[in-house]
Design an enzyme around this catalytic site. Structure first.
Site, PDB file in Angstrom:
ATOM      1  N   TYR A 117      43.985  51.260  59.478  1.00 49.40           N
ATOM      2  CA  TYR A 117      44.958  50.901  58.442  1.00 49.40           C
ATOM      3  C   TYR A 117      46.316  50.742  59.111  1.00 49.40           C
ATOM      4  CZ  TYR A 117      48.390  51.315  54.779  1.00 49.40           C
ATOM      5  OH  TYR A 117      49.462  51.076  53.961  1.00 49.40           O
ATOM      6  N   GLU A 205      51.061  45.107  54.445  1.00 53.53           N
ATOM      7  CA  GLU A 205      49.948  46.044  54.570  1.00 53.53           C
ATOM      8  C   GLU A 205      48.712  45.324  55.068  1.00 53.53           C
ATOM      9  OE1 GLU A 205      48.597  49.624  51.797  1.00 53.53           O
ATOM     10  OE2 GLU A 205      47.817  47.709  51.081  1.00 53.53           O
TER      11      GLU A 205
END
Ligand code: ADP
Ligand code: MG
Length: 398
Positions: A117, A205
């Site tokens: 991530y 993101e």
């Protein structure tokens, strides 16, 4: 402002942030052609909606169809695209009504070794952007933050300087990234941090960020939000706005110069000033009601704007009562009173209306309302107004 994954990935390509080859398709035939153009044995068809969670989301009416799917032939790419296009995709972020899929991308497949991530947001505490990475890729980061916050690593970077190589090395060490992948990480993370600053993002993101079997680092997903107040500096990004993805009432309010956010309660709020709008929502909740919206008509609201604000509030079928809460600082109470009278003549307000006016020209404003003959409930202060509107909404709802 948010953009689609395919738009984000195009911006990434321009900024030399590594992504896979992909093509946008708006028909099944285009999806088949895209599969052939990629030239691989496998590809992934991905629904393009602003909401996340597409991989686990389902298409309404075809519960076995996910929003991200691996395909092995041009025919399969076409049939999966057909299932997705012009249908609605429900994910944890869309609500039960789902989001309409108007386009898909067909993207090359890849040999995933690890899923990470990566996210960049503004860290208000340090007044700098912060790069966050985690070994827990592909899952919701909110869940990681709650259950195992020690698995998220952070580095702040100064916008004028960017991310340093030593910071990348620190993060790689914590994530156990070595060899070619560590070199790829240096290029990837520094390019993305530069991208974030140059394009005035408020969030970037990438979940998952993957390391391939051959040690490349690639953005498999791209969720980017831009700072609306900086969009004037990026006309080419402004063009990427997709109004189909936005709440129609919010678009309409934006066009009228009103700040409006739709919520799911029953009490419509018409307020001037963002701070007063927030406290109005709080006090409604305090007295047991639920606001249907946040609405700030602004300091210098005109009659037309207020009439439009009423139109927007009343177009929400959940609204059972309206609270007008005005503090006349720059705006005069007489302007608001004129607008209330005009709006009720124009649109006919059939639900209870509670009005609390205070400030500049308040006596004249109150007098105008009293003489207009309109059915409304007046209130002397905010508590009184909140109690009355909560009661009125409950009475209408039965
Ligand atoms: P969302 O976050 O909306 O669910 P993603 O783009 O993250 O959508 O895709 C979901 C999952 O699908 C990813 O976690 C990844 O495992 C897989 N995936 C996405 N794109 C590809 C691709 N090009 N090749 C292989 N797997 C992919
Ligand atoms: Mg994702």
């Amino acid at each position: 402002m948010k953009i689609h994954e395919y738009q984000g990935k195009q911006l990434f390509r321009n900024a030399s942030v590594p992504v896979l080859d992909s093509h946008v398709a708006r028909t099944p035939d285009e999806a088949a052609a895209a599969f052939k153009a990629l030239g691989g044995a496998i590809a992934v068809v991905k629904a393009q909606v602003h909401a996340g969670g597409r991989g686990k989301g389902t298409i309404i009416g075809q519960e076995e169809q996910r929003g991200v799917q691996l395909v092995k032939s041009a025919e399969e790419a076409a049939s999966v695209a057909k299932n997705m296009l012009h249908n609605r995709l429900v994910t944890i972020q869309t609500g039960p009504e789902g989001a309409l899929v108007n386009q898909v991308i067909v993207e090359a497949g890849c040999d995933i070794e690890r899923e990470l991530y990566l996210g960049i947001v503004l860290d208000r505490a340090t007044a700098m952007p912060v790069l966050m990475v985690s070994s827990e890729g592909g899952v919701e980061i909110e869940k990681v933050a709650e259950e195992s916050p020690e698995k998220i690593f952070r580095e702040n970077f100064h916008p004028a300087v960017g991310l340093h190589s030593f910071q990348v090395r620190k993060l790689c060490k914590k994530l156990g990234i070595t060899g070619p992948a560590a070199r790829a990480a240096d290029h990837f993370m520094k390019s993305l941090c530069r991208f974030y600053v140059d394009l005035d993002c408020s969030m970037a993101e990438i979940n998952p960020l993957v390391i391939t079997k051959s040690g490349e680092m690639i953005a498999l997903d791209a969720k980017i939000t831009f700072d609306d107040n900086a969009l004037f500096r990026h006309p080419e990004i402004k063009e990427l706005r997709d109004l189909n993805e936005e709440e129609p009432a919010e678009v309409r309010a934006g066009n009228a110069g009103l700040s409006y956010v739709k919520l799911d309660g029953t009490i419509g709020c018409l307020v001037n000033g963002a701070g007063l709008a927030m406290s109005t929502m709080d006090i409604i909740k305090y007295h047991g009601g639920k606001p249907a919206n946040f609405l700030d008509v602004g300091g210098g609201a005109t009659t037309q704007q207020v009439v439009e604000a009423f139109n927007i509030i009343l177009s929400d079928p959940n609204v059972k009562a309206v609270l007008v809460n005005i503090f006349g600082g720059i705006a005069r109470c007489t302007t608001i009173a004129t607008a209330v009278i005009e709006a009720s003549k124009e649109i006919g307000i059939t639900i209870p209306l509670v009005v609390r006016l205070e400030g500049t020209e308040v006596e004249e404003g109150k007098k105008m309302l009293a003489e207009s003959g309109l059915a409304m409930i007046t209130a002397d202060d905010l508590t009184d107004a909140a109690k009355k509107v909560v009661q009125a909404a409950a009475a209408v709802a039965g």
